[in-house]
Write an enzyme that holds these catalytic residues in place. Sequence first.
Site, PDB file in Angstrom:
ATOM      1  N   GLU A 253       0.873  -1.042   0.150  1.00 30.46           N
ATOM      2  CA  GLU A 253       0.061  -0.143   0.011  1.00 30.46           C
ATOM      3  C   GLU A 253       0.797   1.277   0.049  1.00 30.46           C
ATOM      4  O   GLU A 253       1.865   1.275   0.887  1.00 30.46           O
ATOM      5  CB  GLU A 253      -0.949  -0.002   1.150  1.00 30.46           C
ATOM      6  CG  GLU A 253      -1.703   1.383   1.370  1.00 30.46           C
ATOM      7  CD  GLU A 253      -2.204   1.430   3.002  1.00 30.46           C
ATOM      8  OE1 GLU A 253      -2.018   2.561   3.317  1.00 30.46           O
ATOM      9  OE2 GLU A 253      -2.805   0.448   3.362  1.00 30.46           O
TER      10      GLU A 253
ATOM     11  N   ASP B  81      -5.655  11.729   8.486  1.00 29.71           N
ATOM     12  CA  ASP B  81      -4.461  11.135   8.911  1.00 29.71           C
ATOM     13  C   ASP B  81      -3.946  11.948  10.149  1.00 29.71           C
ATOM     14  O   ASP B  81      -4.073  12.866  10.229  1.00 29.71           O
ATOM     15  CB  ASP B  81      -3.600  11.103   7.795  1.00 29.71           C
ATOM     16  CG  ASP B  81      -3.993  10.026   6.687  1.00 29.71           C
ATOM     17  OD1 ASP B  81      -4.135   8.886   7.026  1.00 29.71           O
ATOM     18  OD2 ASP B  81      -4.156  10.540   5.688  1.00 29.71           O
TER      19      ASP B  81
ATOM     20  N   TYR C 154     -11.093  -2.788   4.205  1.00 28.89           N
ATOM     21  CA  TYR C 154      -9.713  -2.364   4.895  1.00 28.89           C
ATOM     22  C   TYR C 154     -10.440  -2.040   6.503  1.00 28.89           C
ATOM     23  O   TYR C 154     -11.306  -0.978   6.500  1.00 28.89           O
ATOM     24  CB  TYR C 154      -9.307  -1.090   4.230  1.00 28.89           C
ATOM     25  CG  TYR C 154      -7.812  -0.492   4.859  1.00 28.89           C
ATOM     26  CD1 TYR C 154      -6.766  -0.537   4.196  1.00 28.89           C
ATOM     27  CD2 TYR C 154      -7.881   0.215   6.294  1.00 28.89           C
ATOM     28  CE1 TYR C 154      -5.673   0.031   4.595  1.00 28.89           C
ATOM     29  CE2 TYR C 154      -6.562   0.629   6.788  1.00 28.89           C
ATOM     30  CZ  TYR C 154      -5.569   0.589   6.159  1.00 28.89           C
ATOM     31  OH  TYR C 154      -4.504   1.089   6.535  1.00 28.89           O
TER      32      TYR C 154
END
Length: 178
Positions: free
Chosen positions: A25, A36, A150
């Site tokens: 990834e 993030d 995910y």
Amino acid sequence: GGDPDFETSNHIIETIIKSGIDILEIGMPFSDPMADGPTIQKSSEKALSNGMTTNLLFDQLKDLRKISEIPVVIMGYFNPIFQFGLREFFVSCGDVGIDGLIIVDLPPEEDKLINSYTTKHNVHNIRLVTPTTHKTRLKKILKHSSGFLYYVSIIGITGTKKPSIANVKNSLKIMVIK
């Protein structure tokens, strides 16, 4: 991709591939990675300040394909993809052999923007699910997801705390039951 610089990033990729990883990834640097934590934000800042672009990321991944056929997933935000041009972005994904894409800020309600491209260029639309994903939402997420799901193991900002393995196991059991 591109952190701390293009050459070092290439070296890191080659090293971890030779170490036997199953899938790579790679983050697509973006100026405003809102989902993030500080580490990924700094990584994006550094890569962008060193001249990293989406074109260079594709060049980097072309180089990777010369040494490995390992599955490659790009993770990033919709804005750089949109700015690059949807058609051009997915053509590049197909040319390079990108296996999957995680677009963290594109909700399933907007999958229509990319569905024809992901199908045409054989790029999996990998979706995020969390400990708080409700079963109704999970059904929407699953509708156009492919490749794998995910699982975001914590509630909060990525990279700011360690997940509890017991909580992850319990949450996954509940999701499967749903």
